[in-house]
Design a protein around this motif. Structure first.
Motif, PDB file in Angstrom:
ATOM      1  N   ASN A  16       0.932  -1.181  -0.108  1.00  0.00           N
ATOM      2  CA  ASN A  16      -0.054  -0.078  -0.010  1.00  0.00           C
ATOM      3  C   ASN A  16       0.814   1.149   0.046  1.00  0.00           C
ATOM      4  O   ASN A  16       0.426   2.125  -0.627  1.00  0.00           O
ATOM      5  CB  ASN A  16      -0.931   0.124   0.994  1.00  0.00           C
ATOM      6  CG  ASN A  16      -1.891  -1.067   1.135  1.00  0.00           C
ATOM      7  OD1 ASN A  16      -2.254  -1.473  -0.107  1.00  0.00           O
ATOM      8  ND2 ASN A  16      -2.889  -1.416   2.108  1.00  0.00           N
ATOM      9  N   PHE A  17       1.934   1.356   0.896  1.00  0.00           N
ATOM     10  CA  PHE A  17       2.824   2.438   0.878  1.00  0.00           C
ATOM     11  C   PHE A  17       3.455   2.579  -0.857  1.00  0.00           C
ATOM     12  O   PHE A  17       3.824   3.530  -0.789  1.00  0.00           O
ATOM     13  CB  PHE A  17       3.865   2.192   1.652  1.00  0.00           C
ATOM     14  CG  PHE A  17       4.769   3.338   1.949  1.00  0.00           C
ATOM     15  CD1 PHE A  17       4.430   4.610   2.613  1.00  0.00           C
ATOM     16  CD2 PHE A  17       6.162   3.321   1.796  1.00  0.00           C
ATOM     17  CE1 PHE A  17       5.220   5.582   2.773  1.00  0.00           C
ATOM     18  CE2 PHE A  17       6.915   4.156   1.750  1.00  0.00           C
ATOM     19  CZ  PHE A  17       6.701   5.469   2.497  1.00  0.00           C
ATOM     20  N   LEU A  18       4.095   1.520  -1.339  1.00  0.00           N
ATOM     21  CA  LEU A  18       4.526   1.636  -2.377  1.00  0.00           C
ATOM     22  C   LEU A  18       3.709   2.289  -3.558  1.00  0.00           C
ATOM     23  O   LEU A  18       3.814   3.152  -4.345  1.00  0.00           O
ATOM     24  CB  LEU A  18       5.325   0.434  -3.043  1.00  0.00           C
ATOM     25  CG  LEU A  18       6.426  -0.122  -2.140  1.00  0.00           C
ATOM     26  CD1 LEU A  18       6.899  -1.541  -2.443  1.00  0.00           C
ATOM     27  CD2 LEU A  18       7.854   1.023  -2.436  1.00  0.00           C
ATOM     28  N   GLN A  19       2.446   1.499  -3.378  1.00  0.00           N
ATOM     29  CA  GLN A  19       1.218   2.018  -4.335  1.00  0.00           C
ATOM     30  C   GLN A  19       0.940   3.623  -4.087  1.00  0.00           C
ATOM     31  O   GLN A  19       1.058   4.479  -5.025  1.00  0.00           O
ATOM     32  CB  GLN A  19       0.082   1.161  -4.420  1.00  0.00           C
ATOM     33  CG  GLN A  19      -1.162   1.698  -5.050  1.00  0.00           C
ATOM     34  CD  GLN A  19      -2.304   0.712  -4.863  1.00  0.00           C
ATOM     35  OE1 GLN A  19      -2.427   0.053  -4.044  1.00  0.00           O
ATOM     36  NE2 GLN A  19      -3.149   1.014  -5.760  1.00  0.00           N
ATOM     37  N   PHE A  20       1.108   4.091  -2.854  1.00  0.00           N
ATOM     38  CA  PHE A  20       0.788   5.455  -2.537  1.00  0.00           C
ATOM     39  C   PHE A  20       1.923   6.154  -3.033  1.00  0.00           C
ATOM     40  O   PHE A  20       1.733   7.290  -3.619  1.00  0.00           O
ATOM     41  CB  PHE A  20       0.602   5.567  -0.986  1.00  0.00           C
ATOM     42  CG  PHE A  20       0.905   7.202  -0.555  1.00  0.00           C
ATOM     43  CD1 PHE A  20      -0.573   7.745  -0.358  1.00  0.00           C
ATOM     44  CD2 PHE A  20       1.864   7.541   0.054  1.00  0.00           C
ATOM     45  CE1 PHE A  20      -0.429   8.996  -0.036  1.00  0.00           C
ATOM     46  CE2 PHE A  20       2.064   8.813   0.368  1.00  0.00           C
ATOM     47  CZ  PHE A  20       0.750   9.739   0.306  1.00  0.00           C
ATOM     48  N   LEU A  21       3.404   5.761  -2.701  1.00  0.00           N
ATOM     49  CA  LEU A  21       4.271   6.709  -3.416  1.00  0.00           C
ATOM     50  C   LEU A  21       4.414   6.729  -4.961  1.00  0.00           C
ATOM     51  O   LEU A  21       4.678   7.639  -5.451  1.00  0.00           O
ATOM     52  CB  LEU A  21       5.648   5.967  -3.010  1.00  0.00           C
ATOM     53  CG  LEU A  21       6.063   6.203  -1.389  1.00  0.00           C
ATOM     54  CD1 LEU A  21       7.324   5.438  -1.125  1.00  0.00           C
ATOM     55  CD2 LEU A  21       6.346   7.709  -1.234  1.00  0.00           C
ATOM     56  N   SER A  22       3.951   5.570  -5.717  1.00  0.00           N
ATOM     57  CA  SER A  22       4.096   5.680  -6.810  1.00  0.00           C
ATOM     58  C   SER A  22       2.975   6.584  -7.648  1.00  0.00           C
ATOM     59  O   SER A  22       3.181   7.181  -8.657  1.00  0.00           O
ATOM     60  CB  SER A  22       3.819   4.094  -7.747  1.00  0.00           C
ATOM     61  OG  SER A  22       2.384   3.746  -7.385  1.00  0.00           O
ATOM     62  N   ILE A  25       4.650   9.900  -7.240  1.00  0.00           N
ATOM     63  CA  ILE A  25       5.686   9.982  -8.145  1.00  0.00           C
ATOM     64  C   ILE A  25       5.159  10.348  -9.646  1.00  0.00           C
ATOM     65  O   ILE A  25       5.623  11.219 -10.136  1.00  0.00           O
ATOM     66  CB  ILE A  25       6.716   8.781  -8.066  1.00  0.00           C
ATOM     67  CG1 ILE A  25       7.473   8.819  -6.856  1.00  0.00           C
ATOM     68  CG2 ILE A  25       7.542   8.748  -9.360  1.00  0.00           C
ATOM     69  CD1 ILE A  25       8.087   7.525  -6.629  1.00  0.00           C
ATOM     70  N   GLU A  26       3.881   9.584  -9.900  1.00  0.00           N
ATOM     71  CA  GLU A  26       3.349   9.859 -11.201  1.00  0.00           C
ATOM     72  C   GLU A  26       2.991  11.097 -11.318  1.00  0.00           C
ATOM     73  O   GLU A  26       2.963  11.892 -12.412  1.00  0.00           O
ATOM     74  CB  GLU A  26       2.155   8.844 -11.373  1.00  0.00           C
ATOM     75  CG  GLU A  26       1.884   8.622 -12.943  1.00  0.00           C
ATOM     76  CD  GLU A  26       2.823   8.235 -13.871  1.00  0.00           C
ATOM     77  OE1 GLU A  26       2.690   8.988 -14.796  1.00  0.00           O
ATOM     78  OE2 GLU A  26       3.735   7.703 -13.690  1.00  0.00           O
ATOM     79  N   THR A  27       2.335  11.777 -10.159  1.00  0.00           N
ATOM     80  CA  THR A  27       1.645  12.951 -10.266  1.00  0.00           C
ATOM     81  C   THR A  27       2.861  14.030 -10.505  1.00  0.00           C
ATOM     82  O   THR A  27       2.617  15.077 -11.310  1.00  0.00           O
ATOM     83  CB  THR A  27       0.700  13.280  -8.729  1.00  0.00           C
ATOM     84  OG1 THR A  27      -0.278  12.470  -8.532  1.00  0.00           O
ATOM     85  CG2 THR A  27       0.302  14.644  -8.825  1.00  0.00           C
ATOM     86  N   ILE A  28       3.820  13.861  -9.927  1.00  0.00           N
ATOM     87  CA  ILE A  28       5.045  15.014  -9.940  1.00  0.00           C
ATOM     88  C   ILE A  28       5.549  14.746 -11.243  1.00  0.00           C
ATOM     89  O   ILE A  28       5.836  15.813 -11.959  1.00  0.00           O
ATOM     90  CB  ILE A  28       6.051  14.443  -9.124  1.00  0.00           C
ATOM     91  CG1 ILE A  28       5.728  14.809  -7.532  1.00  0.00           C
ATOM     92  CG2 ILE A  28       7.327  15.068  -9.121  1.00  0.00           C
ATOM     93  CD1 ILE A  28       6.464  14.343  -6.388  1.00  0.00           C
ATOM     94  N   LYS A  29       5.520  13.526 -11.856  1.00  0.00           N
ATOM     95  CA  LYS A  29       6.188  13.362 -13.330  1.00  0.00           C
ATOM     96  C   LYS A  29       5.174  14.117 -14.299  1.00  0.00           C
ATOM     97  O   LYS A  29       5.612  14.849 -14.996  1.00  0.00           O
ATOM     98  CB  LYS A  29       6.097  11.865 -13.740  1.00  0.00           C
ATOM     99  CG  LYS A  29       7.295  11.281 -13.325  1.00  0.00           C
ATOM    100  CD  LYS A  29       7.453   9.726 -13.732  1.00  0.00           C
ATOM    101  CE  LYS A  29       8.518   9.013 -13.279  1.00  0.00           C
ATOM    102  NZ  LYS A  29       8.623   7.634 -13.687  1.00  0.00           N
ATOM    103  N   GLN A  30       3.762  13.949 -14.088  1.00  0.00           N
ATOM    104  CA  GLN A  30       2.876  14.514 -14.975  1.00  0.00           C
ATOM    105  C   GLN A  30       3.036  16.150 -14.699  1.00  0.00           C
ATOM    106  O   GLN A  30       3.046  16.884 -15.815  1.00  0.00           O
ATOM    107  CB  GLN A  30       1.644  14.128 -14.698  1.00  0.00           C
ATOM    108  CG  GLN A  30       1.098  12.642 -14.979  1.00  0.00           C
ATOM    109  CD  GLN A  30      -0.339  12.320 -14.484  1.00  0.00           C
ATOM    110  OE1 GLN A  30      -0.708  12.937 -13.656  1.00  0.00           O
ATOM    111  NE2 GLN A  30      -0.382  11.091 -14.753  1.00  0.00           N
TER     112      GLN A  30
END
Length: 122
Positions: A16-22, A25-30
């Motif tokens: 769950n933590f890794l999913q949250f981080l991903s 990270i995806e939002t920051i990339k976008q």
């Protein structure tokens, strides 16, 4: 609690933590990609644009005589007032800024005497 169940909970929390981080990270990339795309569009537009802004030029062409005259006037103790006159966009600010860049020891204060009559604008 047995070890298998404990390991299972730890794995679930980690996943769950890794999913949250991903997602973060995806939002920051976008956001970064949108920002970078905006910069690219602005650069392309500025290169293709038929319009020109009237901000001061970094490098003035054929301005040596103007810079020499300004230098002479500033060094002459008999000269008390100096004026650069010309129509809008003629390069007055470019000349001043070029001189200041070439003579960093000269101290200056930029004052605009422009007037804008908002009441009589059409």
């Amino acid at each position: 609690m047995n070890d298998n169940r404990k390991d299972s909970k730890i794995k679930l929390v980690r996943d769950n933590f890794l999913q949250f981080l991903s997602k973060d990270i995806e939002t920051i990339k976008q956001r970064n990609n949108k920002w970078i795309d905006g910069l690219r569009r602005a650069l392309i537009y500025s290169e293709k644009s038929e319009y020109k802004d009237f901000t001061p030029e970094k490098e003035i062409k054929n301005g040596e005589e103007y810079l020499n005259a300004l230098d002479w006037a500033l060094r002459n103790p008999n000269v008390k007032n100096i004026a650069l006159a010309g129509p809008y966009g003629s390069g007055k600010s470019s000349i001043i800024q070029s001189y200041m860049r070439e003579h960093p020891s000269v101290k200056a204060l930029n004052i605009s005497l422009a007037t804008f009559d908002v009441e009589n604008c059409v």
